[in-house]
Design a protein around this motif. Structure first.
Motif, PDB file in Angstrom:
ATOM      1  N   MET A 197       0.812  -1.221   0.000  1.00 30.91           N
ATOM      2  CA  MET A 197       0.000   0.000   0.000  1.00 30.91           C
ATOM      3  C   MET A 197       0.847   1.273   0.000  1.00 30.91           C
ATOM      4  O   MET A 197       0.389   2.325  -0.420  1.00 30.91           O
ATOM      5  CB  MET A 197      -0.957   0.002   1.203  1.00 30.91           C
ATOM      6  CG  MET A 197      -2.034  -1.058   1.138  1.00 30.91           C
ATOM      7  SD  MET A 197      -3.172  -0.889  -0.270  1.00 30.91           S
ATOM      8  CE  MET A 197      -2.460  -2.036  -1.429  1.00 30.91           C
ATOM      9  N   GLY A 206      -6.113   4.340   6.747  1.00 35.90           N
ATOM     10  CA  GLY A 206      -6.397   4.500   5.317  1.00 35.90           C
ATOM     11  C   GLY A 206      -7.884   4.426   5.034  1.00 35.90           C
ATOM     12  O   GLY A 206      -8.699   5.044   5.709  1.00 35.90           O
ATOM     13  N   ASP A 207      -8.239   3.644   4.039  1.00 37.06           N
ATOM     14  CA  ASP A 207      -9.632   3.467   3.663  1.00 37.06           C
ATOM     15  C   ASP A 207      -9.892   1.967   3.553  1.00 37.06           C
ATOM     16  O   ASP A 207      -8.974   1.160   3.698  1.00 37.06           O
ATOM     17  CB  ASP A 207      -9.920   4.201   2.350  1.00 37.06           C
ATOM     18  CG  ASP A 207      -9.001   3.756   1.223  1.00 37.06           C
ATOM     19  OD1 ASP A 207      -8.879   2.527   0.992  1.00 37.06           O
ATOM     20  OD2 ASP A 207      -8.394   4.603   0.562  1.00 37.06           O
ATOM     21  N   PRO A 208     -11.137   1.557   3.312  1.00 40.43           N
ATOM     22  CA  PRO A 208     -11.429   0.111   3.313  1.00 40.43           C
ATOM     23  C   PRO A 208     -10.558  -0.690   2.355  1.00 40.43           C
ATOM     24  O   PRO A 208     -10.156  -1.815   2.680  1.00 40.43           O
ATOM     25  CB  PRO A 208     -12.904   0.062   2.888  1.00 40.43           C
ATOM     26  CG  PRO A 208     -13.469   1.357   3.341  1.00 40.43           C
ATOM     27  CD  PRO A 208     -12.361   2.362   3.158  1.00 40.43           C
ATOM     28  N   MET A 209     -10.255  -0.139   1.184  1.00 37.22           N
ATOM     29  CA  MET A 209      -9.451  -0.896   0.220  1.00 37.22           C
ATOM     30  C   MET A 209      -8.017  -1.046   0.711  1.00 37.22           C
ATOM     31  O   MET A 209      -7.383  -2.089   0.508  1.00 37.22           O
ATOM     32  CB  MET A 209      -9.475  -0.218  -1.158  1.00 37.22           C
ATOM     33  CG  MET A 209     -10.845  -0.262  -1.836  1.00 37.22           C
ATOM     34  SD  MET A 209     -11.991   0.990  -1.205  1.00 37.22           S
ATOM     35  CE  MET A 209     -11.760   2.278  -2.417  1.00 37.22           C
ATOM     36  N   VAL A 210      -7.514   0.000   1.349  1.00 38.47           N
ATOM     37  CA  VAL A 210      -6.171  -0.082   1.939  1.00 38.47           C
ATOM     38  C   VAL A 210      -6.170  -1.113   3.070  1.00 38.47           C
ATOM     39  O   VAL A 210      -5.240  -1.921   3.202  1.00 38.47           O
ATOM     40  CB  VAL A 210      -5.730   1.304   2.457  1.00 38.47           C
ATOM     41  CG1 VAL A 210      -4.508   1.195   3.363  1.00 38.47           C
ATOM     42  CG2 VAL A 210      -5.442   2.232   1.287  1.00 38.47           C
ATOM     43  N   ASN A 240      -7.917  -3.697   3.353  1.00 36.06           N
ATOM     44  CA  ASN A 240      -8.015  -5.061   2.845  1.00 36.06           C
ATOM     45  C   ASN A 240      -6.684  -5.603   2.323  1.00 36.06           C
ATOM     46  O   ASN A 240      -6.552  -6.803   2.089  1.00 36.06           O
ATOM     47  CB  ASN A 240      -9.062  -5.137   1.718  1.00 36.06           C
ATOM     48  CG  ASN A 240     -10.482  -5.112   2.259  1.00 36.06           C
ATOM     49  OD1 ASN A 240     -10.724  -5.496   3.396  1.00 36.06           O
ATOM     50  ND2 ASN A 240     -11.420  -4.646   1.446  1.00 36.06           N
ATOM     51  N   ARG A 241      -5.725  -4.727   2.094  1.00 34.89           N
ATOM     52  CA  ARG A 241      -4.435  -5.167   1.555  1.00 34.89           C
ATOM     53  C   ARG A 241      -3.278  -4.872   2.507  1.00 34.89           C
ATOM     54  O   ARG A 241      -2.337  -5.648   2.613  1.00 34.89           O
ATOM     55  CB  ARG A 241      -4.129  -4.465   0.219  1.00 34.89           C
ATOM     56  CG  ARG A 241      -5.084  -4.753  -0.918  1.00 34.89           C
ATOM     57  CD  ARG A 241      -4.905  -6.118  -1.537  1.00 34.89           C
ATOM     58  NE  ARG A 241      -3.558  -6.369  -2.030  1.00 34.89           N
ATOM     59  CZ  ARG A 241      -3.076  -7.581  -2.288  1.00 34.89           C
ATOM     60  NH1 ARG A 241      -3.836  -8.641  -2.092  1.00 34.89           N
ATOM     61  NH2 ARG A 241      -1.854  -7.732  -2.731  1.00 34.89           N
ATOM     62  N   SER A 267      -4.756  13.801   2.906  1.00 36.94           N
ATOM     63  CA  SER A 267      -4.263  12.424   2.771  1.00 36.94           C
ATOM     64  C   SER A 267      -4.933  11.459   3.728  1.00 36.94           C
ATOM     65  O   SER A 267      -4.920  10.252   3.506  1.00 36.94           O
ATOM     66  CB  SER A 267      -2.756  12.393   3.021  1.00 36.94           C
ATOM     67  OG  SER A 267      -2.485  12.600   4.404  1.00 36.94           O
ATOM     68  N   ARG A 268      -5.469  11.988   4.806  1.00 35.27           N
ATOM     69  CA  ARG A 268      -6.083  11.209   5.883  1.00 35.27           C
ATOM     70  C   ARG A 268      -5.069  10.430   6.728  1.00 35.27           C
ATOM     71  O   ARG A 268      -5.449   9.658   7.588  1.00 35.27           O
ATOM     72  CB  ARG A 268      -7.192  10.283   5.369  1.00 35.27           C
ATOM     73  CG  ARG A 268      -8.344  11.053   4.702  1.00 35.27           C
ATOM     74  CD  ARG A 268      -9.079  11.933   5.685  1.00 35.27           C
ATOM     75  NE  ARG A 268     -10.178  12.680   5.097  1.00 35.27           N
ATOM     76  CZ  ARG A 268     -11.457  12.313   5.131  1.00 35.27           C
ATOM     77  NH1 ARG A 268     -11.797  11.213   5.732  1.00 35.27           N
ATOM     78  NH2 ARG A 268     -12.397  13.068   4.597  1.00 35.27           N
ATOM     79  N   TYR A 269      -3.798  10.612   6.454  1.00 34.69           N
ATOM     80  CA  TYR A 269      -2.801  10.112   7.414  1.00 34.69           C
ATOM     81  C   TYR A 269      -2.947  10.917   8.712  1.00 34.69           C
ATOM     82  O   TYR A 269      -3.599  11.961   8.736  1.00 34.69           O
ATOM     83  CB  TYR A 269      -1.384  10.306   6.858  1.00 34.69           C
ATOM     84  CG  TYR A 269      -0.904   9.213   5.945  1.00 34.69           C
ATOM     85  CD1 TYR A 269      -0.108   8.181   6.434  1.00 34.69           C
ATOM     86  CD2 TYR A 269      -1.222   9.206   4.593  1.00 34.69           C
ATOM     87  CE1 TYR A 269       0.342   7.163   5.600  1.00 34.69           C
ATOM     88  CE2 TYR A 269      -0.779   8.196   3.754  1.00 34.69           C
ATOM     89  CZ  TYR A 269       0.004   7.175   4.267  1.00 34.69           C
ATOM     90  OH  TYR A 269       0.451   6.170   3.450  1.00 34.69           O
TER      91      TYR A 269
END
Lengths: 157, 791, 263
Positions: C32, C99-103, C105-106, C181-183
Motif C-alpha cells: 500500500m 487509510g480506507d477500506p481498500m487499503v 483489505n491489503r 491524505s487522511r494520514y
C-alpha cells in the motif's frame, strides 16, 4: 522479466504472461479490455479502480498482476445480469447517484463491499466507508442515498 | 380518440437517466478506453522549473531508446501557430490586452512547472515514459514570479520578456467618479481585503487525447476529453494547425466531468493531431493525475479590495472593488473574460446599489494558466459581495437578513438595468430568501446554538444571496465585449421513418444528463416515449455545429435551439397531416402526439406523419419536400439570471478548530425545470465544490513556483464524510426570453455556497471579534485565531 | 514503474533467500505504500519479494496475556478479529481507521511498521501498547524499534514476523487526520497496564514518541483533567501546509485528553 499468471475474472478463467511490474488495473483495461475499471489518480486515493479480489474491495492500481495470481477477480462488468442491473446498480440509477459516470464503477464496487461487511449500514457508516472513493460531481448526497437504498433492496432479496 | 396514457417523461418529470445503464455497467466509452489499431503512446516531457531558459534539448538518447517512434520539440511545430485566446479584453485606456505567444511546446523558455517541452512517442506508454526520462533539457533556472503583487511591482522580472510588464490588461467597468463620491460622503463604509483561493478543477477523469490521421482521405480525427468538440475543431483547426473543418473531425465521447477545465484547447490536442500524421499511426496521450495538477487550467485566484458604502438606513450607495486576477503564465482560451465580463458585471448582485466601479488587472505569473472553473468569475463576484455585505451587517448592527432585504431589487422592477451593463429580465429574490429561511427554521437558531454550546461547540449561521449570468451568451453582446466567436447553439431533430427521433445537439454532456433532459423536451413536445428518442452529441462528424457546454448554457441555449427545431418539425408535421386529412394546415393542431383538426374527430398520429414524410407516395411535392428533419440555431437575446439564497449552519470544535457543516439549504430560482432530480443533483455537486473551496481546497505554490499541493496527498478533495446532506428548494420565475423559460442550474451551487459557509464560520466566531478569514477556512486557521485570542 | 523481478516466497526462509539473492531487493507486504512509491519512481528496487505466500506470517492469536499479530495480517483482519476486539479494542479501532477500506483489505501491520511512516497509525499502537516486534532474528522492544523518519532498528536481512501486544488494562487511540491524505496529523495511543501509563504520539514528529510529562501526570491521576495546563514541546514537531508545530502540539494535548476520556 515476465511472470505467468492465471486467475478468474468475472467467473471466467484467464491465463497470461505479463511483465513483472504490470499493475492489475493495466492488465484489466489494456489486456482484457475491461475498461470499466478507471484510473483517476496516481497516488492510490481516488478509488475509481476499485475491484474485488477474493471478494474484498481493493484498488487495482495498487496491486500487481503477479499478486493476483490464483485469485478470483470481480470487476464492474461482472455485476449486472446482462442488461438487468444488480439492485445496487439500480439503486444508483433510481437515486441519481451518478453524473459523469467516471467514479461510478469504483463507487458501486465499494458499495457492494460496504454492504457485504455491514448489511444495514447507517448514513454515517456509509460516509465513512467511502473514504477511499472520490467523486467530483455529486457531492455524495445521492451516492449515500443510493447505497442505503441498495443495501435495503439487497437485504429484502 | 381515447386520451393517451400519460408518458410521465416530459418537462418537469424526474425521469431516471438514460445514460446510467451504460455507466453503471462499466460500459461508458471514455477517451482513455479507446484503443485504435496500431496505436502509439505519447508521454510529455514537462518543465521542472517555474522559470528558465532552455539552452538546448538533446533528444538523441530518447530517440534511440527501445520502441520509440519519435521525439518532438518546438522545432517540429515551427510551421504552426500558438494556442489562441478566444477573448480579447481591452484595458481602460482602450489598448488591447497583452497577448504573448502560447507555443504548443516551449520555445527557448519555460514559464511554469509543467510547461510542455518535448513529447516522446513510443509503442507503449511504459516505453514512452522510460524514453522521456532520457530527454536531456539544458535549463538555466531563473527566479520566478509567483506572487501577483510582486509581479505587478515596478522592476518585476517579466514572465514574457517581450511584454512591457506582467499586467495583461488593466480593465474597468462602472462609474468611478460616482462610486468615489458616494464612498467619500457615506455614513458608513465597510472595507475588506480578501483572497479568492486558487483551485484545481479535478474532474475525476484525467484529460486524454488521441490523434488519428487517415492518409487515404487526408482526414484527421481527434478524440479528446472536451466539453465542446466544435470549439476545439475551430480553435485548433483554424488558428493553430490550419486544417479545414472538412478534414478535421473532433470526437468527445463520454467525458468524465469538466467543470470548465475541459472547455479549453490544450497543447496536447494539437500535438497528438500533428504527431499521428508524422509517425503514421494513431497517437494517444493520457494525463496522470499528478500531470493534470500542473497542466489543467486552474480556477479563481483573485486578490481583491472591496468597499461598500451605506447610508444611515443601511441602503447601499456604492461598491468599489479592485482586483488582481491571476492569468498564470499563458492566456488560456477564456481566461481574460473570466475576471472581467463574467465577474465585474455581476457586482450589483441582487441589490439596487446605484454606483459601482471595478478595476481588474490580469496578471501574468510563473504558474499554470488560470481559466474558467465552475462558475467562472461569478463565484468570485458573489463571494466578495456577500462577504462585504455580511461584514457591513456586523459593523452597522443591522441583521444580515434585514440588510439584504432593504437593498433587494424588487419583484416589480424587472427588467432591471444594473449599473454594470446587465439587464436582469426577471427574478424574485425575496421569495428564495423567504423559502430558505423557512426551510432552515431561522427562528430556532438561538436554541440550536445553545444546544451546540452545551456540547462545547460554537454554532454559526450564514446566508448568501447570489445571482449569476448564465446561458452564455448573446453573440452580439459577447462580440462587442471581445469574444472572438459567436455563442449560439445548434440542434437538429431528425425524425426517422418509423417515428423515432434522433437529436443532434452541439451541447455536450459530461455528467449533466442531456441524454435524458433533452429527450424529455422531445418527448414533451412530440408526445412520444423517451425510448424513441436518441440524443447524439460530442462528434463534429455527426452534429452540424455547436459551441458546447459551459456557463450553465446547455438547456438555456442548446435546449432552446432544440425547442425551436421541434417547432419546425411540428410545423412541417402539420402540413403533412393536413395533406393526409385533406385539410388546411392552419386547421391542424398538434397535441399529445396527435395531429387533429379542431372540432372534428379526424386525427393522425405522429408516427403516420413520419412514415408519410419518408414514403411520399401521393405527396404534394410541389409544396412540400419529403423527409422530416429540421435544424435550428438559437442565439439568446440576453443572459439568463438564476439567483437564490443559500443558508449554512456550522459547528466549530473549540479545541481543534474543526468545522462541521450541520445544515445546508439551497433555495434557487432556475426558471422552469425540466428534470427536478437532475437539477437537485447539479446543486448538490456545485455546493460540494463550493464547500470544498470554502473549507478545504487551495492550490499552494512555494516561492520557487513548485506546486506544493500537487496530488491528493496535499490537495484536499472533499470526501463523503466531509460534506453534509444538502437540501434544496425552488421558486420559479420563468426566463422571459427563451422558449423553455429556463435559466440553467450547473454553476449555482458553486457560486452561492462559499460566502454562505464563510459567513457561517465568521458568525460562529462572533465572540472572537474576527472580521474575516480567507478561504480555505481550515481548522488550523480557525484554531490559530481562537488560540491567539485565548492567549 | 521501473521494471523489476517479482519473486513469490512460500515461507520466511524462502523470502530471505530471495532477498539475499538480489542486488537491491525489497519485501512486498500489502504494497500500500511501496507500490505507490514505485509508481512515482521514488523507489526503484530491482527485486520485490512477495511475502503473501508465507502463511506463517498471517493470523492473530491470543497467547495468555498477549495478542500476537502476524506480520502479514491485514488491517481489516485485525479490526475484525474477535480476540483483538475482546482483549484490546483500541487496537481493533486503530486498525479500522487506517487509510480506507481498500487499503485495509491489503495493507499489513508488518509492512506498516517496517516502513515507519511518521504519519502512520500503527507505530502509536506498537509503542503505546508496549509491544514487542518479533523478527526472524530477535525480539525488539517497541521503544527501540522506531528510530527516525522511515527508519527502524531492522537490519538489511531482517524481517518482521509478528508483533506481540501485551493486553493492557485499558487503552484508547484518537487521531486527527490530515484533511487531504487522511494520514495522522496527530495520533495518540493512551494505555494503562500493570507496568504503568503509556502515551505514544504519531504524526507529530519525525517518529513516534512518548509524551513523558503526560504519562507522569496520568500516572498520578488517570483523567483528562490531569492534563490541563500540560503541553508537549513544539520545537521538535513537524510543520507543513496542513499544520504548524504549535497546532500539532495543541492536537497532541487534545487527542490525548480524548483518548483518556475514551479509556
Amino acid at each position: 522479466m515476465s511472470v505467468s499468471v492465471s486467475m478468474t475474472v468475472n467467473g471466467k478463467a484467464v491465463a497470461a504472461e505479463v511483465a513483472d511490474e504490470t499493475l492489475l488495473v493495466t492488465f484489466l483495461r489494456d489486456d482484457l479490455r475491461l475498461t470499466g475499471t478507471h484510473v483517476g489518480c496516481d497516488t492510490s486515493q481516488c478509488g475509481a479502480c476499485t475491484i474485488h479480489v477474493n471478494g474484498s474491495a481493493v484498488k487495482a492500481c495498487t496491486m500487481l498482476v503477479a499478486q493476483a495470481d490464483g485469485c478470483e477477480i470481480d470487476t464492474i462488468e461482472g455485476v449486472s445480469d446482462g442488461e438487468t442491473l444488480h439492485p445496487m446498480q439500480q439503486a444508483f440509477k433510481d437515486n441519481h447517484g451518478l453524473q459523469c459516470g467516471f467514479c461510478t464503477p469504483g463507487m458501486v464496487m465499494s458499495a457492494l463491499d460496504i454492504v457485504k461487511n455491514n448489511p444495514s449500514p447507517s448514513e454515517q457508516d456509509v460516509r465513512e466507508a467511502l473514504e477511499g472513493n472520490l467523486c467530483r460531481c455529486t457531492g455524495y448526497t445521492n451516492i449515500v442515498r443510493s447505497i442505503l437504498a441498495g443495501a435495503k433492496d439487497m437485504e429484502a432479496r | 380518440m381515447a386520451a393517451a396514457e400519460p408518458l410521465n417523461t416530459g418537462i418537469g418529470d424526474s425521469v431516471t437517466r438514460v445514460e446510467d445503464s451504460r455507466f453503471l455497467r462499466g460500459l461508458g466509452n471514455y477517451v482513455d478506453d479507446i484503443v485504435l489499431p496500431n496505436q502509439a503512446y505519447a508521454v510529455m516531457v514537462r518543465s521542472p522549473h517555474a522559470r528558465a531558459t532552455i539552452n538546448g534539448i538533446d533528444t538523441s538518447a530518447a530517440a534511440a531508446a527501445n520502441g520509440v517512434l519519435a521525439v518532438l520539440t518546438a522545432a517540429d511545430f515551427s510551421a504552426y501557430g500558438g494556442l489562441p485566446c478566444g477573448w480579447q479584453v481591452h484595458s481602460k485606456d482602450g489598448e488591447p490586452m497583452t497577448e504573448p505567444k502560447h507555443p504548443i511546446l516551449a520555445e527557448g523558455a519555460v514559464r511554469h512547472v509543467g510547461d510542455p517541452v518535448a513529447i516522446v512517442i513510443a509503442q507503449s506508454k511504459t516505453l514512452a515514459r522510460k524514453a522521456a526520462a532520457l530527454v536531456d533539457v539544458n535549463y538555466t533556472d531563473l527566479p520566478p514570479m509567483v506572487d501577483m503583487q510582486a509581479a505587478v511591482a515596478d522592476g518585476a522580472e517579466l514572465v514574457h520578456s517581450d511584454t512591457p510588464s506582467n499586467v495583461c490588461f488593466d480593465w474597468e467597468l462602472g462609474d468611478e467618479a460616482a462610486a468615489e463620491a458616494a464612498i467619500a460622503s457615506a455614513a458608513h463604509v465597510t472595507r475588506l481585503e480578501l483572497v479568492n483561493n486558487r483551485l484545481v478543477p479535478n474532474a475525476m477523469e484525467p484529460r486524454s487525447a488521441i490523434g488519428d490521421y487517415n492518409s487515404a482521405t487526408g482526414e484527421h480525427t481527434l478524440y479528446t476529453t472536451s466539453q465542446n468538440p466544435h470549439v476545439i475543431r475551430l480553435l485548433m483547426g483554424a488558428f493553430v494547425l490550419s486544417l479545414p473543418e472538412h478534414k478535421l473531425r473532433v470526437v468527445a465521447p463520454d467525458v468524465g466531468g469538466g467543470f470548465g477545465s475541459k472547455i479549453f484547447h490544450y497543447a496536447e490536442e494539437a500535438i497528438v493531431t500533428v504527431a499521428s500524421k508524422l509517425v503514421g499511426c494513431p497517437v494517444k496521450w493520457t494525463a496522470d493525475r499528478s500531470e493534470a495538477f500542473i497542466s489543467d487550467a486552474h480556477g479563481r485566484d483573485h486578490l481583491t479590495t472591496v468597499e461598500l458604502a451605506l447610508d444611515d438606513n443601511g441602503k447601499f450607495l456604492a461598491l468599489r472593488a479592485n482586483t488582481l486576477a491571476n492569468m498564470g503564465a499563458y492566456l488560456s482560451t477564456f481566461a481574460p473574460a473570466v475576471p472581467t465580463y463574467l465577474h465585474g458585471t455581476l457586482l450589483a448582485g441582487t441589490y439596487t446599489t446605484p454606483a459601482i466601479y471595478t478595476n481588474v488587472k490580469g496578471v501574468f505569473t510563473n504558474t499554470v494558466a488560470v481559466d474558467a472553473y465552475r462558475g467562472a468569475g461569478r463565484p468570485e463576484a458573489s463571494y466578495l459581495l456577500e462577504r462585504v455585505v455580511d461584514l457591513a451587517a456586523i459593523e452597522t448592527g443591522i441583521d444580515p437578513v434585514e440588510l439584504r432585504r432593504r437593498n433587494f431589487i424588487q419583484p416589480d422592477a424587472f427588467p432591471y438595468d444594473t449599473p454594470v451593463a446587465l439587464t436582469y429580465d426577471t427574478g424574485n429574490y425575496q421569495a428564495t430568501l423567504d423559502l430558505a429561511l423557512e426551510r432552515t427554521d431561522a427562528s430556532g437558531f438561538e436554541a440550536r446554538k445553545a444546544e451546540s454550546a452545551s456540547r462545547g461547540k460554537l454554532r454559526g449561521r450564514g446566508l448568501a444571496c447570489y445571482i449569476e449570468a448564465c446561458g452564455i451568451a448573446p453573440s452580439n453582446i459577447a462580440g462587442a465585449l471581445g469574444a472572438r466567436a459567436g455563442l449560439y447553439e445548434a440542434a437538429t431533430v431528425r425524425v426517422n421513418p418509423t417515428g423515432s427521433v434522433t437529436v443532434l445537439t452541439g451541447s455536450h454532456s459530461h455528467g449533466q444528463g442531456h441524454e435524458t433532459t433533452f429527450a424529455q423536451v422531445v418527448s414533451d413536445t412530440l408526445g412520444i416515449p423517451l425510448d424513441n428518442v436518441d440524443i447524439v452529441h460530442g462528434d463534429t462528424g455527426k452534429v452540424p455545429f455547436g459551441m458546447g457546454t459551459y456557463g450553465s448554457r446547455s438547456i438555456a441555449v442548446g435546449g432552446a435551439a432544440l425547442a425551436n427545431a421541434l417547432d419546425k418539425i411540428v410545423l412541417k408535421g402539420r402540413q403533412i397531416a393536413a395533406h393526409l386529412m385533406e385539410a388546411s394546415a392552419d386547421d391542424v393542431v398538434f397535441k399529445d402526439g396527435q395531429f387533429s383538426i379542431d372540432g372534428t374527430d379526424k386525427s393522425v398520429g405522429f408516427g403516420d406523419v413520419a412514415l408519410t414524410a419518408y414514403v411520399p407516395h401521393n405527396f404534394p411535392l410541389e409544396t412540400l419536400e419529403p423527409g422530416l428533419e429540421e435544424t435550428a440555431f438559437y442565439d439568446p437575446k440576453n443572459f439568463t439570471f438564476p439567483a437564490g439564497a443559500y443558508i449554512c449552519e456550522v459547528e466549530i470544535d473549540k479545541e481543534t478548530g474543526v468545522i462541521d457543516i450541520v445544515d445546508f439549504h439551497a433555495s434557487d430560482d432556475f426558471g422552469n425545470i425540466i428534470n427536478p432530480m437532475i437539477v437537485e443533483g447539479q446543486v448538490h455537486g456545485g455546493v460540494a465544490q463550493g464547500v470544498g473551496q470554502a473549507l478545504m481546497e487551495g492550490a499552494v505554490y512555494d516561492s520557487n513556483g513548485q506546486l506544493v499541493t500537487g496530488s491528493y496527498m496535499d490537495y484536499c478533495m472533499p470526501r463523503a464524510d466531509d460534506l453534509p446532506n444538502v437540501t434544496v428548494s425552488n421558486h420559479v420565475t420563468a426566463c422571459t426570453h427563451n422558449p423553455l423559460g429556463v435559466k440553467g442550474c450547473g454553476e449555482a451551487g458553486a457560486i452561492g455556497s462559499p460566502p454562505a459557509v464563510v459567513n457561517a464560520v465568521i458568525n460562529a466566531l462572533g465572540d472572537f471579534g474576527v472580521k474575516h478569514i480567507d478561504m480555505p477556512v481550515t481548522a488550523h486557521k480557525v484554531w490559530s485565531i481562537m488560540n491567539a485570542k485565548n492567549a | 514503474m521501473e521494471a523489476f523481478n517479482y519473486r513469490k516466497a512460500g515461507s520466511v526462509d524462502e523470502a530471505l533467500v530471495a532477498l539475499n539473492g538480489a542486488d537491491d531487493g525489497k519485501f512486498l507486504a500489502g504494497g500500500m505504500t511501496l507500490l505507490p512509491t514505485m509508481k512515482q519512481m521514488l523507489a526503484t528496487p530491482d527485486t520485490l519479494v512477495d511475502l503473501a505466500g508465507a502463511s506463517e506470517l498471517v493470523g492473530v492469536s491470543r497467547d495468555g496475556d498477549t495478542i500476537v499479530v502476524g506480520a502479514m495480517t491485514t488491517h481489516a483482519a485485525v479490526a475484525s478479529n474477535s480476540d483483538v476486539q475482546a482483549a484490546i479494542p483500541a487496537l481493533a479501532a486503530l486498525a479500522s481507521g487506517i487509510g480506507d477500506p481498500m487499503v485495509r483489505n491489503r495493507g499489513t501491520i508488518g509492512g506498516s511498521i517496517a516502513n515507519a511512516d511518521p504519519a502512520a497509525d500503527y507505530p502509536a499502537a506498537v509503542v503505546g501498547l508496549n509491544a514487542t516486534v518479533n523478527t526472524n532474528k530477535r525480539s525488539i522492544a517497541a521503544d527501540d524499534f522506531f528510530l527516525d523518519v522511515f527508519e527502524t532498528a531492522l537490519e538489511e536481512d531482517e524481517l518482521v514476523v509478528s508483533v506481540s501486544f501485551p493486553i493492557p488494562l485499558k487503552a484508547a487511540y484518537r487521531k486527527f487526520p490530515n484533511p487531504a491524505s487522511r494520514y495522522a496529523v496527530v495520533g495518540v495511543m493512551v494505555a494503562q497496564s500493570a507496568e504503568g501509563i503509556r502515551v505514544a504520539v504519531t504524526g507529530a514528529a519525525a517518529s513516534v514518541f512518548r509524551a513523558d510529562s503526560f504519562e507522569q501526570a496520568l500516572s498520578a491521576d488517570f483523567s483528562a483533567a490531569a492534563l490541563e495546563g500540560l503541553s508537549v514541546d513544539s520545537d521538535n514537531l513537524n510543520e507543513d501546509i496542513h499544520a504548524s508545530a504549535a497546532y500539532r502540539a495543541n492536537l497532541v494535548g487534545v487527542m490525548t485528553k480524548r483518548a483518556v476520556a475514551a479509556c
